[in-house]
Design a protein around this motif. Structure first.
Motif, PDB file in Angstrom:
ATOM      1  N   GLY A 122       0.814  -1.225   0.000  1.00 45.81           N
ATOM      2  CA  GLY A 122       0.000   0.000   0.000  1.00 45.81           C
ATOM      3  C   GLY A 122       0.844   1.270   0.000  1.00 45.81           C
ATOM      4  N   GLY A 123       0.423   2.248  -0.799  1.00 46.60           N
ATOM      5  CA  GLY A 123       1.026   3.574  -0.753  1.00 46.60           C
ATOM      6  C   GLY A 123       2.428   3.713  -1.309  1.00 46.60           C
ATOM      7  N   VAL A 124       2.885   2.747  -2.115  1.00 50.55           N
ATOM      8  CA  VAL A 124       4.248   2.843  -2.653  1.00 50.55           C
ATOM      9  C   VAL A 124       4.305   3.661  -3.936  1.00 50.55           C
ATOM     10  CG1 VAL A 124       5.038   0.710  -1.582  1.00 50.55           C
ATOM     11  CG2 VAL A 124       4.029   0.635  -3.864  1.00 50.55           C
ATOM     12  N   GLY A 125       3.121   4.024  -4.467  1.00 45.40           N
ATOM     13  CA  GLY A 125       3.103   4.872  -5.662  1.00 45.40           C
ATOM     14  C   GLY A 125       2.671   4.167  -6.940  1.00 45.40           C
ATOM     15  N   LYS A 126       1.893   3.100  -6.818  1.00 50.95           N
ATOM     16  CA  LYS A 126       1.424   2.371  -8.009  1.00 50.95           C
ATOM     17  C   LYS A 126       0.533   3.243  -8.887  1.00 50.95           C
ATOM     18  CE  LYS A 126      -0.360  -0.747  -5.267  1.00 50.95           C
ATOM     19  NZ  LYS A 126       0.244  -0.262  -4.014  1.00 50.95           N
ATOM     20  N   THR A 127      -0.464   3.846  -8.236  1.00 47.76           N
ATOM     21  CA  THR A 127      -1.409   4.668  -8.996  1.00 47.76           C
ATOM     22  C   THR A 127      -0.689   5.871  -9.606  1.00 47.76           C
ATOM     23  OG1 THR A 127      -3.199   3.927  -7.576  1.00 47.76           O
ATOM     24  CG2 THR A 127      -3.567   5.973  -8.787  1.00 47.76           C
ATOM     25  N   SER A 128       0.252   6.453  -8.861  1.00 46.92           N
ATOM     26  CA  SER A 128       1.023   7.585  -9.384  1.00 46.92           C
ATOM     27  C   SER A 128       1.871   7.145 -10.573  1.00 46.92           C
ATOM     28  CB  SER A 128       1.938   8.148  -8.296  1.00 46.92           C
ATOM     29  OG  SER A 128       1.201   8.462  -7.148  1.00 46.92           O
ATOM     30  N   LEU A 129       2.432   5.932 -10.465  1.00 43.97           N
ATOM     31  CA  LEU A 129       3.262   5.427 -11.559  1.00 43.97           C
ATOM     32  C   LEU A 129       2.424   5.162 -12.811  1.00 43.97           C
ATOM     33  CD1 LEU A 129       6.165   4.512 -12.311  1.00 43.97           C
ATOM     34  CD2 LEU A 129       5.497   2.206 -11.650  1.00 43.97           C
ATOM     35  N   VAL A 130       1.237   4.594 -12.603  1.00 41.66           N
ATOM     36  CA  VAL A 130       0.342   4.352 -13.737  1.00 41.66           C
ATOM     37  C   VAL A 130       0.013   5.682 -14.414  1.00 41.66           C
ATOM     38  CG1 VAL A 130      -1.999   3.618 -14.382  1.00 41.66           C
ATOM     39  CG2 VAL A 130      -0.635   2.222 -12.812  1.00 41.66           C
ATOM     40  N   GLU A 131      -0.256   6.689 -13.586  1.00 41.22           N
ATOM     41  CA  GLU A 131      -0.567   8.010 -14.133  1.00 41.22           C
ATOM     42  C   GLU A 131       0.620   8.550 -14.946  1.00 41.22           C
ATOM     43  OE1 GLU A 131      -3.544   9.183 -13.745  1.00 41.22           O
ATOM     44  OE2 GLU A 131      -3.276  11.191 -14.595  1.00 41.22           O
ATOM     45  N   ALA A 132       1.816   8.388 -14.391  1.00 42.17           N
ATOM     46  CA  ALA A 132       3.014   8.889 -15.075  1.00 42.17           C
ATOM     47  C   ALA A 132       3.217   8.178 -16.411  1.00 42.17           C
ATOM     48  CB  ALA A 132       4.235   8.704 -14.177  1.00 42.17           C
ATOM     49  N   VAL A 133       2.934   6.876 -16.419  1.00 45.85           N
ATOM     50  CA  VAL A 133       3.076   6.093 -17.645  1.00 45.85           C
ATOM     51  C   VAL A 133       2.061   6.549 -18.691  1.00 45.85           C
ATOM     52  CG1 VAL A 133       2.603   3.775 -18.548  1.00 45.85           C
ATOM     53  CG2 VAL A 133       4.183   4.071 -16.637  1.00 45.85           C
ATOM     54  N   LEU A 134       0.820   6.773 -18.258  1.00 50.44           N
ATOM     55  CA  LEU A 134      -0.221   7.235 -19.191  1.00 50.44           C
ATOM     56  C   LEU A 134       0.164   8.601 -19.759  1.00 50.44           C
ATOM     57  CD1 LEU A 134      -3.456   6.308 -17.174  1.00 50.44           C
ATOM     58  CD2 LEU A 134      -2.494   5.096 -19.142  1.00 50.44           C
ATOM     59  N   PHE A 135       0.712   9.435 -18.894  1.00 51.82           N
ATOM     60  CA  PHE A 135       1.109  10.775 -19.312  1.00 51.82           C
ATOM     61  C   PHE A 135       2.274  10.701 -20.307  1.00 51.82           C
ATOM     62  CE2 PHE A 135       3.427  14.823 -18.488  1.00 51.82           C
ATOM     63  CZ  PHE A 135       2.435  15.694 -18.921  1.00 51.82           C
ATOM     64  N   ALA A 136       3.260   9.864 -19.982  1.00 47.59           N
ATOM     65  CA  ALA A 136       4.427   9.740 -20.863  1.00 47.59           C
ATOM     66  C   ALA A 136       4.028   9.227 -22.243  1.00 47.59           C
ATOM     67  CB  ALA A 136       5.464   8.817 -20.227  1.00 47.59           C
ATOM     68  N   ALA A 137       2.993   8.382 -22.277  1.00 48.31           N
ATOM     69  CA  ALA A 137       2.555   7.826 -23.559  1.00 48.31           C
ATOM     70  C   ALA A 137       1.570   8.753 -24.270  1.00 48.31           C
ATOM     71  CB  ALA A 137       1.918   6.458 -23.335  1.00 48.31           C
ATOM     72  N   GLY A 138       1.215   9.840 -23.633  1.00 50.63           N
ATOM     73  CA  GLY A 138       0.292  10.790 -24.250  1.00 50.63           C
ATOM     74  C   GLY A 138      -1.175  10.386 -24.142  1.00 50.63           C
ATOM     75  N   ALA A 139      -1.478   9.421 -23.267  1.00 52.38           N
ATOM     76  CA  ALA A 139      -2.868   8.981 -23.134  1.00 52.38           C
ATOM     77  C   ALA A 139      -3.685   9.936 -22.262  1.00 52.38           C
ATOM     78  CB  ALA A 139      -2.925   7.575 -22.551  1.00 52.38           C
ATOM     79  N   VAL A 140      -3.005  10.676 -21.394  1.00 51.33           N
ATOM     80  CA  VAL A 140      -3.694  11.739 -20.642  1.00 51.33           C
ATOM     81  C   VAL A 140      -2.901  13.026 -20.862  1.00 51.33           C
ATOM     82  CG1 VAL A 140      -4.621  10.195 -18.864  1.00 51.33           C
ATOM     83  CG2 VAL A 140      -2.422  11.302 -18.470  1.00 51.33           C
ATOM     84  N   THR A 141      -3.595  14.168 -20.807  1.00 49.99           N
ATOM     85  CA  THR A 141      -2.915  15.408 -21.172  1.00 49.99           C
ATOM     86  C   THR A 141      -2.311  16.114 -19.976  1.00 49.99           C
ATOM     87  OG1 THR A 141      -5.065  16.449 -21.071  1.00 49.99           O
ATOM     88  CG2 THR A 141      -4.261  15.851 -23.248  1.00 49.99           C
ATOM     89  N   ARG A 142      -2.764  15.729 -18.763  1.00 53.05           N
ATOM     90  CA  ARG A 142      -2.049  16.273 -17.609  1.00 53.05           C
ATOM     91  C   ARG A 142      -1.833  15.189 -16.561  1.00 53.05           C
ATOM     92  NH1 ARG A 142      -6.575  17.940 -13.950  1.00 53.05           N
ATOM     93  NH2 ARG A 142      -5.142  18.458 -12.314  1.00 53.05           N
ATOM     94  N   LEU A 143      -0.745  15.365 -15.819  1.00 53.80           N
ATOM     95  CA  LEU A 143      -0.350  14.355 -14.843  1.00 53.80           C
ATOM     96  C   LEU A 143      -1.198  14.502 -13.582  1.00 53.80           C
ATOM     97  CD1 LEU A 143       1.887  12.151 -14.264  1.00 53.80           C
ATOM     98  CD2 LEU A 143       3.170  13.972 -13.155  1.00 53.80           C
ATOM     99  N   GLY A 144      -2.139  13.575 -13.400  1.00 50.90           N
ATOM    100  CA  GLY A 144      -2.999  13.642 -12.226  1.00 50.90           C
ATOM    101  C   GLY A 144      -2.229  13.283 -10.960  1.00 50.90           C
ATOM    102  N   LYS A 145      -2.780  13.701  -9.818  1.00 48.30           N
ATOM    103  CA  LYS A 145      -2.105  13.414  -8.543  1.00 48.30           C
ATOM    104  C   LYS A 145      -3.054  12.707  -7.594  1.00 48.30           C
ATOM    105  CE  LYS A 145       1.202  17.237  -8.178  1.00 48.30           C
ATOM    106  NZ  LYS A 145       0.815  18.309  -9.092  1.00 48.30           N
ATOM    107  N   VAL A 146      -2.538  11.719  -6.876  1.00 47.66           N
ATOM    108  CA  VAL A 146      -3.344  11.022  -5.870  1.00 47.66           C
ATOM    109  C   VAL A 146      -3.811  12.015  -4.805  1.00 47.66           C
ATOM    110  CG1 VAL A 146      -3.257   9.294  -4.025  1.00 47.66           C
ATOM    111  CG2 VAL A 146      -2.209   8.804  -6.237  1.00 47.66           C
TER     112      VAL A 146
END
Ligand SMILES: Nc1nc2c(ncn2[C@@H]2O[C@H](COP(=O)(O)OP(=O)(O)OP(=O)(O)O)[C@@H](O)[C@H]2O)c(=O)[nH]1
Ligand SMILES: [Mg+2]
Length: 694
Positions: free
Chosen positions: A17-41
């Protein structure tokens, strides 16, 4: 447009728990251009933590999915919760992917749930990569984390990155294959030579990486031993094969919230992780041939898909998340759910980006998608072609370990509660509920207390029913240890028609579990035939209500051996009352005792604290029945009164630092020791008096 199967990657992101999985997924989506801004938990703005409970608590509670396209590949990412109470979701998520990204915290290293998800991934034979995240935090240490990985997880774990900079100065990493650095400033990456500060480490760890690559192949190893080195292309090829087959577990560097490491992870997913095509066939049951069979990732084959998650929302309705294993699952098709013998109309089918659906015409093998409003399908079920039914192995979930009683906050909400719980159980197979006729309580069971509390919040938010949680009432029972006999007489003969009933009863104990026996031993009509059933009814009613503590009486034989009657005044009611009065008196003379339920408990614990677990069991009046050390974990089996287990969860957590687990089931009833029985009887009396006042 169908996606080429070889270009699909399905990846599960798992970890403590809380190691940054959701943040990492967000960063990956952002890096691939699937989301236009980097969301934050912390702002509740990530793609995969969209549930209001998740936003409120800033933790993931449900598995959710997202996708992105990168270098001509379609990547499905399954973001799973890491909190212990919800870890079953991570296991279900791993069932439907080809590879796992295990995220660990650079400060804490390997933690309890890291070990669990590691085992889950092993169970499904998934290749893995480890991301050491939060390298920008104070007291983080990549090499110390590496050491804990090596010590606590099985596998050939080798870094492919070496960090550059530490803590707040963490600014990128050196790729040990290309020996180039990627350095970040203001979220922008630049390619650079190896910084002098990292040169020594790079040399040391590249050597180890080459060694690991060489070990994957005998010929390569011979060559390496002979020549002392490998060409970069050769090494890369061996490394890729090794990772994809799970022989090598690469370790990457990241600081997800700063976007560091996400691009490298995407590259790894695309180049090193297997596609559904590489995985090939999956086993299951061919329902037509009634035997074991297999289905491959063939778009033309009959459809088979596995449901790994159900979400239900009063506004959108039910969402069924599934993975296609064979065939092409089309919108508006009808499929069979063989486990429930139900046909399901698919309607729209879509990809899912967090909570956003994107309708597609069809989903091919290897794809992950969602359908709406399926009627009977639940998590773990297969959906398949009607004409060629095939069932995939079910997903199993842990048995619940903790029970609470549910009390409605407003009267008359019972039906609403049951309905809400039934809906929630569809979503979450680890929630169970049932009505206990003995204690007259509606019980809810779950994996842990947070899980049950969350369920109650969900009931309120989604189904508008408010309840409070109480520890469950222990279903004690009353019985006797001795024999006694005596009279019960009810006589009211003043004015008008009177009442007259007279019974003589004998009470004797029966063996445990013997129940109740009523014996009619009347000779010569001392109690007329037609009133015998009245006596029996009076006895039964009285036993049901309980005599000295308000719990039902069991394991007792009652004999009616004498009595008398009155021609006019005797009635059914009079004999019922007489019997009940008689029984209450005789029962108290026959050495009454209380019985309590005893549970079979199985505790899994790190071996080093097994002694504490056993000591604690003894203090809970438990009897140890077995102990199996198996390496680092031990299993302790004990027989313990239910009343002593109500608070076990938190004690176990503190004794094992959260690494223990337990399950329990009812075993049998045993006598409550006298010193405790006294208090239970007293409490029951106070409760009764309170109830009578209201
Ligand atoms: N400093 C720092 N904080 C991070 C990093 N990654 C995540 N966090 C923070 O760590 C906290 C937890 O992040 P999450 O992404 O929710 O972690 P998670 O693993 O998805 O958590 P669960 O799903 O609840 O298990 C949040 O406050 C994040 O902002 C990082 O690289 N550096
Ligand atoms: Mg999360």
């Amino acid at each position: 447009m169908a996606i080429e199967i070889g270009k699909i990657r399905n990846v599960g992101v798992v970890g403590h728990g809380g190691v940054g999985k959701t943040s990492l997924v967000e960063a990956v989506l952002f890096a691939a251009g699937a989301v236009t801004r980097l969301g934050k938990v912390d702002d509740g703005s990530t793609t995969t933590d969209f549930d209001p409970d998740e936003i409120k608590r800033k933790i993931s509670i449900n598995t959710s999915i997202a996708y992105c396209d990168f270098k001509g590949h379609h990547i499905n990412i399954v973001d799973t919760p890491g909190y212990g109470d919800f870890i079953a979701d991570a296991r279900a998520g791993l069932r439907v992917v080809e590879a796992a990204v295990v995220v660990v915290d650079a400060v804490a290293g390997v933690q309890v749930q890291t070990e669990k998800v590691w085992k889950f991934a092993g169970e499904f034979e998934l290749p893995r990569a480890i991301v050491v995240n939060r390298l920008d935090r104070e007291r983080s240490d990549f090499f110390r984390t590496l050491e804990s990985l090596g010590r606590r997880l099985k596998g050939r774990i080798v870094p492919v990155h070496i960090p550059v900079g530490e803590e707040s100065g963490f600014r990128g990493f050196v790729d040990l294959v290309t020996q180039r650095a990627t350095l970040y400033s203001d979220g922008k990456a630049t390619d650079a030579d190896i910084p002098a500060e990292a040169a020594e480490r790079v040399k040391e760890w590249r050597e180890k990486l080459v060694e690991a690559a060489a070990e994957t192949d005998d010929d390569l190893l011979a060559k390496y031993l002979e020549e002392g080195s490998l060409a970069e292309a050769e090494m890369l090829k061996a490394l890729r094969a090794g990772i994809s087959q799970g022989k090598i577990v690469p370790v990457l560097c990241a600081a997800a919230t700063k976007g560091i490491g996400s691009q490298a992870l995407l590259d790894l997913i695309v180049h090193e992780f297997p596609s559904p095509l590489d995985r090939g066939e999956v086993g299951g049951t061919d329902l037509k041939a009634k035997q074991a069979g297999a289905r491959g990732p063939d778009a033309k084959a009959p459809v088979s898909a596995l449901v790994f998650k159900t979400l239900s929302d009063p506004h959108i309705g039910k969402l069924t998340l599934f993975r296609v294993y064979s065939g092409t699952l089309r919108a508006d098709s009808t499929l069979l759910n063989p486990g429930r013998g139900a046909k399901e109309r698919m309607g729209h089918v879509s990809w899912l980006q967090g909570k956003t659906q994107k309708n597609v015409e069809a989903l091919g093998p290897g794809e992950i998608g969602v359908a709406q409003k399926l009627k009977e399908t639940q998590t773990g079920d297969t959906l398949t072609d009607e004409a060629h039914p095939f069932e995939l192995p079910k997903i199993t979930f842990p048995e619940p370990a903790i029970n609470f009683a549910i009390q409605p906050k407003s009267r008359g909400d019972e039906d609403k509660i049951s309905l809400a719980l039934a809906r929630i159980a569809e979503e979450d197979p680890t929630v169970h509920h049932h009505f206990d006729p003995e204690t007259k309580q509606l019980l809810i069971s779950g994996v842990g207390s947070l899980h049950v509390e969350m369920t109650v919040e969900r009931m309120k938010r989604k189904y508008n029913v408010d309840v409070s949680l109480l520890p469950p009432r222990i279903p004690y029972k009353e019985t006797v240890k001795g024999r006694a006999e005596g009279q019960g007489k009810y006589k009211k003969q003043t004015g008008g028609r009177g009442q007259y009933g007279d019974t003589w009863l004998r009470v004797e104990p029966m063996t445990r579990g013997g129940g109740f026996e009523f014996v009619d031993d009347i000779f010569g009509g001392a109690v007329p035939r037609n009133f015998i059933p009245s006596v029996e009814k009076g006895v039964r009613d009285c036993m049901k209500k309980g005599i000295f503590a308000g719990y039902p009486v069991v394991d007792m034989k009652v004999t009616l051996y004498d009595g008398s009657y009155h021609d006019v005044d005797s009635s059914d009611m009079a004999f019922q009352i007489a019997a009940s009065m008689g029984l209450q008196k005789v029962f108290m003379d026959a050495h009454p005792i209380l019985l309590e339920p005893v549970m079979n408990v199985e505790v899994t614990t790190p071996a080093e604290v097994a002694g504490d677990i056993i000591g604690d069991m003894n203090s809970r009046r438990g009897r140890i029945v077995g102990m199996e050390p198996s390496g680092e974990t031990a299993v302790v089996r004990a027989s313990v009164p239910m009343a002593e287990m109500l608070t076990y969860e938190s004690s176990l957590r503190s004794m094992t630092g959260g690494r223990g687990g337990y399950s329990m089931e009812f075993s049998h009833y045993e006598e409550v020791p006298a010193f405790l029985a006294e208090k239970i009887v007293k409490d029951a009396k106070t409760e009764k008096e309170k109830a009578e006042k209201h």
